[in-house]
Design an enzyme around this catalytic site. Structure first.
Site, PDB file in Angstrom:
ATOM      1  N   GLU A  46       0.847  -1.194   0.000  1.00  0.00           N
ATOM      2  CA  GLU A  46       0.000   0.000   0.000  1.00  0.00           C
ATOM      3  C   GLU A  46       0.880   1.241   0.000  1.00  0.00           C
ATOM      4  O   GLU A  46       1.918   1.261   0.650  1.00  0.00           O
ATOM      5  CB  GLU A  46      -0.839  -0.012   1.294  1.00  0.00           C
ATOM      6  CG  GLU A  46      -1.680   1.229   1.541  1.00  0.00           C
ATOM      7  CD  GLU A  46      -2.220   1.306   2.974  1.00  0.00           C
ATOM      8  OE1 GLU A  46      -1.502   0.874   3.911  1.00  0.00           O
ATOM      9  OE2 GLU A  46      -3.341   1.792   3.160  1.00  0.00           O
ATOM     10  N   ASN A 106      -7.123   6.174  -1.540  1.00  0.00           N
ATOM     11  CA  ASN A 106      -6.015   5.260  -1.259  1.00  0.00           C
ATOM     12  C   ASN A 106      -6.221   4.085  -2.220  1.00  0.00           C
ATOM     13  O   ASN A 106      -7.114   3.264  -2.029  1.00  0.00           O
ATOM     14  CB  ASN A 106      -6.082   4.842   0.208  1.00  0.00           C
ATOM     15  CG  ASN A 106      -4.898   4.012   0.641  1.00  0.00           C
ATOM     16  OD1 ASN A 106      -4.195   3.440  -0.192  1.00  0.00           O
ATOM     17  ND2 ASN A 106      -4.678   3.930   1.946  1.00  0.00           N
ATOM     18  N   LYS A 123      -9.473   1.937  -1.694  1.00  0.00           N
ATOM     19  CA  LYS A 123      -9.660   1.364  -0.347  1.00  0.00           C
ATOM     20  C   LYS A 123     -11.007   1.752   0.263  1.00  0.00           C
ATOM     21  O   LYS A 123     -11.340   2.942   0.366  1.00  0.00           O
ATOM     22  CB  LYS A 123      -8.525   1.842   0.564  1.00  0.00           C
ATOM     23  CG  LYS A 123      -8.519   1.255   1.967  1.00  0.00           C
ATOM     24  CD  LYS A 123      -7.236   1.705   2.676  1.00  0.00           C
ATOM     25  CE  LYS A 123      -7.076   1.170   4.076  1.00  0.00           C
ATOM     26  NZ  LYS A 123      -5.784   1.608   4.666  1.00  0.00           N
ATOM     27  N   GLU A 142      -6.495   8.562   8.118  1.00  0.00           N
ATOM     28  CA  GLU A 142      -6.944   8.153   6.776  1.00  0.00           C
ATOM     29  C   GLU A 142      -8.330   8.702   6.438  1.00  0.00           C
ATOM     30  O   GLU A 142      -8.608   9.018   5.284  1.00  0.00           O
ATOM     31  CB  GLU A 142      -6.920   6.627   6.654  1.00  0.00           C
ATOM     32  CG  GLU A 142      -5.504   6.081   6.598  1.00  0.00           C
ATOM     33  CD  GLU A 142      -5.460   4.633   6.134  1.00  0.00           C
ATOM     34  OE1 GLU A 142      -5.996   4.327   5.060  1.00  0.00           O
ATOM     35  OE2 GLU A 142      -4.888   3.814   6.867  1.00  0.00           O
ATOM     36  N   CYS A 168      -4.706  -3.028   3.138  1.00  0.00           N
ATOM     37  CA  CYS A 168      -4.408  -2.832   4.565  1.00  0.00           C
ATOM     38  C   CYS A 168      -5.580  -3.234   5.455  1.00  0.00           C
ATOM     39  O   CYS A 168      -5.888  -4.409   5.577  1.00  0.00           O
ATOM     40  CB  CYS A 168      -3.968  -1.392   4.804  1.00  0.00           C
ATOM     41  SG  CYS A 168      -3.192  -1.142   6.424  1.00  0.00           S
ATOM     42  N   ASN A 193       0.356  -0.718   5.512  1.00  0.00           N
ATOM     43  CA  ASN A 193       1.233   0.094   6.361  1.00  0.00           C
ATOM     44  C   ASN A 193       0.600   0.031   7.742  1.00  0.00           C
ATOM     45  O   ASN A 193      -0.396   0.717   7.999  1.00  0.00           O
ATOM     46  CB  ASN A 193       1.244   1.557   5.918  1.00  0.00           C
ATOM     47  CG  ASN A 193       2.024   1.828   4.642  1.00  0.00           C
ATOM     48  OD1 ASN A 193       3.076   2.441   4.647  1.00  0.00           O
ATOM     49  ND2 ASN A 193       1.477   1.400   3.515  1.00  0.00           N
TER      50      ASN A 193
END
Lengths: 308, 308
Positions: A46, A106, A123, A142, A168, A193
């Site tokens: 990612e 993302n 994402k 995020e 993730c 991450n």
């Protein structure tokens, strides 16, 4: 049926000051290693072009637009596509996407060996929070810097393999795996991450985080009878530590390759995609065993509703 | 918040010739042990009053009606209810249910310490097949002898704990866990009778079966931040071997107690149900993080649809 050597390209931290070109050079070195090992497909983490900037707060989000890609491939990333073509190797990697409309995602893509983008995923399960929260040991913003993905969970047939993506935190959500499983997925790639410390719990450190990571990947692979590659960006990054634990998992949910370091490290394993068929036609024969009439809450109810 | 000592009462095989009274006597002995250890709740296996008869084929299903209970409690099972009351202990166990309408279910109930049935669950994910299949090493005819459960996945507040049930093969299906999780479940009890050999794969034996069992329970508990008890009927039964591996798992997905034998064996662990709140309010805060707009396939599509 297809056999293929899979390569999971773990990456060590990318510091704020590191240029895209320097990062791409590291990725090209990993691709060269993968080619030497006969890999047909390579998976990167990612957000693998930049530092994991959601650990930092800025009031004006636009200050962080420089972490986002407005073109894919762009000038910095074109060499990755060129290498894929030269090696005849498919690949996937994650990056931050800024659309022409100004939306931030993302994102991860699958690139076929001819250099075409065959799947884009944005994402969906964004963890963390949107505003500065001083009680956390570190920020995880995020929800501030990205919109939730709007493309759903999709599977593409690439290199004769049914491939799907998640990113993730998605790996902890069986809904993500099942959406892919219901499309017959044979290879799920998930970059991550993941901070080594739960920012709301001092007692939850590295070992527990690695356990939850591996548990989620192995269960998702087993319960959908699919290969999976889970690929970390890890180690120290801008003074913050992230877990390693890059793994390749088979359709029985067993780890068949595992990274040993917290830096740039390539691991490989041979996948025999015919092995996906056994689980999909027996214990996880969805057509024979799923009972959707009892799954109503899953797709209609977001949060918990306690029984009366 | 509630703390409680949980007891998981693994049972060794029950042979065809064994009477209900003999089995109930074994269960009462396990309840006495649980009481000695201060347990507030005890969980018994799936189908814990009889042998696992779906390994046998009969053309006329009615020949097997004697394995089913038409009353609960009935004369043979009343002593279990009496013991629960005498000990002030809640309990759950599984049995085969024959309704007044003539329908057959693989059923489990929760009984409160005052002897009331507070939850009934009928197994939804029936594994196996409905007709004799000679290529199998042994038969697994649950789809012949039972109807799929018609009551859904429900949670009841019993002894101040939100309790839910699933049975055996259900534990491999994240849909079952999530239906319970969406009702705030804090304790999931799952009894099982799991053959040590995959009847369609000679290479899948005891170790792999135990791994898949534990993987599914730990993932389900972690991903819904709930305690879980998974309780085996195991060992040799009518010449067939079944896995043990009874476990109690905490809301972080860690095994906190595990059986060591393949016979009647009680294991206990203290549950602090306040510990369910952390996961439910952070990484698995469903209201904050679930994206039901992308889960459509899960509740509308039973089998696999390959991408076009």
């Amino acid at each position: 049926m297809t056999k293929m050597i899979l390569a999971a390209a773990q990456m060590g931290g990318i510091q704020k000051a590191e240029s895209r070109d320097a990062v791409v050079a590291r990725m090209l070195a990993l691709m060269a290693q993968a080619h030497d090992k006969g890999a047909g497909f390579i998976a990167f983490p990612e957000m693998c072009l930049t530092t994991f900037f959601p650990r930092f707060y800025v009031e004006d989000r636009a200050e962080f637009d420089h972490w986002f890609e407005t073109q894919m491939p762009g000038p910095a990333t074109q060499p990755l596509f060129d290498a894929a073509k030269a090696y005849g190797m498919g690949m996937t990697f994650g990056y931050c996407e800024l659309t022409p409309e100004g939306d931030h995602y993302n994102t991860a893509i699958i690139v076929s060996p001819d250099g075409a983008i065959t799947l884009k995923y944005r994402k969906i399960h964004l963890p963390g929070h949107a505003e500065y929260e001083p009680e956390r040991t570190h920020q995880h913003l995020e929800k501030r810097y990205f919109l939730p993905g709007d493309l759903g969970f999709n599977v593409t047939r690439s290199q004769d393999v049914l491939m799907g993506l998640a990113i993730c935190n998605d790996r902890r959500w069986p809904e993500a795996w099942r959406e892919l499983g219901l499309q017959g997925v044979e290879l799920v790639c998930i970059g991550y991450n993941t901070p080594s410390q739960n920012n709301l719990s001092k007692s939850e450190g590295l070992e527990q985080r690695l356990y939850h990571h591996e548990l989620s990947i192995c269960a998702g692979a087993y319960q959908n009878s699919t290969y999976a590659m889970a690929v970390a960006k890890c180690g120290m990054e801008d003074g913050n530590h992230m877990i390693g634990g890059t793994i390749i998992v088979d359709p029985d949910g067993f780890v068949i390759a595992k990274a040993e370091t917290e830096g740039d490290e390539l691991i490989t394993a041979e996948a025999d995609f015919a092995k996906c068929a056994f689980g999909k036609s027996t214990v996880f024969n969805f057509a024979a065993h799923r009972r959707i009439e009892h799954y109503g809450r899953i797709a209609t109810q977001t949060g918990v509703k306690l029984p009366e």
